[in-house]
Write a protein that holds these residues in place. Sequence first.
Motif, PDB file in Angstrom:
ATOM      1  N   LEU A  80     114.180  92.083  34.189  1.00 27.92           N
ATOM      2  CA  LEU A  80     113.808  90.913  33.394  1.00 27.92           C
ATOM      3  C   LEU A  80     112.357  90.516  33.666  1.00 27.92           C
ATOM      4  N   ASN A  81     111.940  90.546  34.926  1.00 21.83           N
ATOM      5  CA  ASN A  81     110.534  90.230  35.262  1.00 21.83           C
ATOM      6  C   ASN A  81     109.563  91.198  34.602  1.00 21.83           C
ATOM      7  N   ILE A  82     109.884  92.477  34.602  1.00 19.13           N
ATOM      8  CA  ILE A  82     109.021  93.468  33.960  1.00 19.13           C
ATOM      9  C   ILE A  82     108.934  93.194  32.461  1.00 19.13           C
ATOM     10  N   LEU A  83     110.078  92.900  31.843  1.00 21.63           N
ATOM     11  CA  LEU A  83     110.078  92.601  30.416  1.00 21.63           C
ATOM     12  C   LEU A  83     109.211  91.381  30.104  1.00 21.63           C
ATOM     13  N   GLN A  84     109.421  90.300  30.849  1.00 23.59           N
ATOM     14  CA  GLN A  84     108.718  89.045  30.580  1.00 23.59           C
ATOM     15  C   GLN A  84     107.226  89.105  30.901  1.00 23.59           C
ATOM     16  N   ASN A  85     106.889  89.724  32.014  1.00 28.98           N
ATOM     17  CA  ASN A  85     105.503  89.665  32.505  1.00 28.98           C
ATOM     18  C   ASN A  85     104.640  90.861  32.124  1.00 28.98           C
ATOM     19  N   ASP A  86     105.262  91.966  31.749  1.00 23.38           N
ATOM     20  CA  ASP A  86     104.489  93.177  31.475  1.00 23.38           C
ATOM     21  C   ASP A  86     104.740  93.739  30.077  1.00 23.38           C
ATOM     22  N   VAL A  87     106.007  94.030  29.765  1.00 21.56           N
ATOM     23  CA  VAL A  87     106.328  94.745  28.529  1.00 21.56           C
ATOM     24  C   VAL A  87     106.013  93.911  27.293  1.00 21.56           C
ATOM     25  N   ILE A  88     106.569  92.728  27.187  1.00 22.30           N
ATOM     26  CA  ILE A  88     106.380  91.910  25.984  1.00 22.30           C
ATOM     27  C   ILE A  88     104.911  91.540  25.792  1.00 22.30           C
ATOM     28  N   PRO A  89     104.188  91.082  26.824  1.00 21.94           N
ATOM     29  CA  PRO A  89     102.755  90.823  26.617  1.00 21.94           C
ATOM     30  C   PRO A  89     101.983  92.064  26.167  1.00 21.94           C
ATOM     31  N   SER A  90     102.327  93.234  26.687  1.00 23.02           N
ATOM     32  CA  SER A  90     101.655  94.472  26.263  1.00 23.02           C
ATOM     33  C   SER A  90     101.935  94.775  24.801  1.00 23.02           C
ATOM     34  N   LEU A  91     103.163  94.584  24.375  1.00 25.32           N
ATOM     35  CA  LEU A  91     103.514  94.818  22.971  1.00 25.32           C
ATOM     36  C   LEU A  91     102.763  93.865  22.044  1.00 25.32           C
ATOM     37  N   GLN A  92     102.661  92.624  22.449  1.00 26.53           N
ATOM     38  CA  GLN A  92     102.023  91.613  21.610  1.00 26.53           C
ATOM     39  C   GLN A  92     100.523  91.859  21.455  1.00 26.53           C
ATOM     40  N   GLN A  93      99.931  92.632  22.338  1.00 26.37           N
ATOM     41  CA  GLN A  93      98.498  92.912  22.278  1.00 26.37           C
ATOM     42  C   GLN A  93      98.164  94.191  21.511  1.00 26.37           C
ATOM     43  N   LEU A  94      99.161  94.940  21.079  1.00 26.37           N
ATOM     44  CA  LEU A  94      98.899  96.200  20.388  1.00 26.37           C
ATOM     45  C   LEU A  94      98.323  95.956  18.995  1.00 26.37           C
TER      46      LEU A  94
END
Length: 144
Positions: A80-94
């Motif tokens: 959950l931490n990886i999703l919230q802090n890394d994955v979703i922010p990375s997706l939103q910046q593409l």
Amino acid sequence: MANGNVDFIKNILFTDESTFPLHGRHNPSVARYWSRDNEHKVYAARTQYPQKLNVWAGLVGDHIIVPFFIEGNLNGHKYLNILQNDVIPSLQQLDNVQFGSIWFQQDGCPAHNSRQVKEYLNAQFPNRVISICGTLTWPLRSPD
């Protein structure tokens, strides 16, 4: 599902984690063997080595989501931490990727099916989760 969209597959975020031993030897315990002839084929191997690196990565369209490193064994809280802090922010910046059209794919890892992870993914990707408990069910015996 795809509603006739020929580019549907470009909107799937394919994800997975893998464990890499740091001692230079292949760890067969992270490999899966699928066979129509012998469905119970297994190889005996030690499952824990003192030094290892766990990595999450994803692909969506022609973008690679940079790998994220996981300390220790993966559990629901760490995922959950990886999703919230890394994955979703990375997706939103593409660039050239509409976040609201992305389908999130994951396999049947127990950490993926924790209550908090399922709730978070359903909020981020409403009706667009491919998983054991998702909108589209991850197929049993998938050769992932």
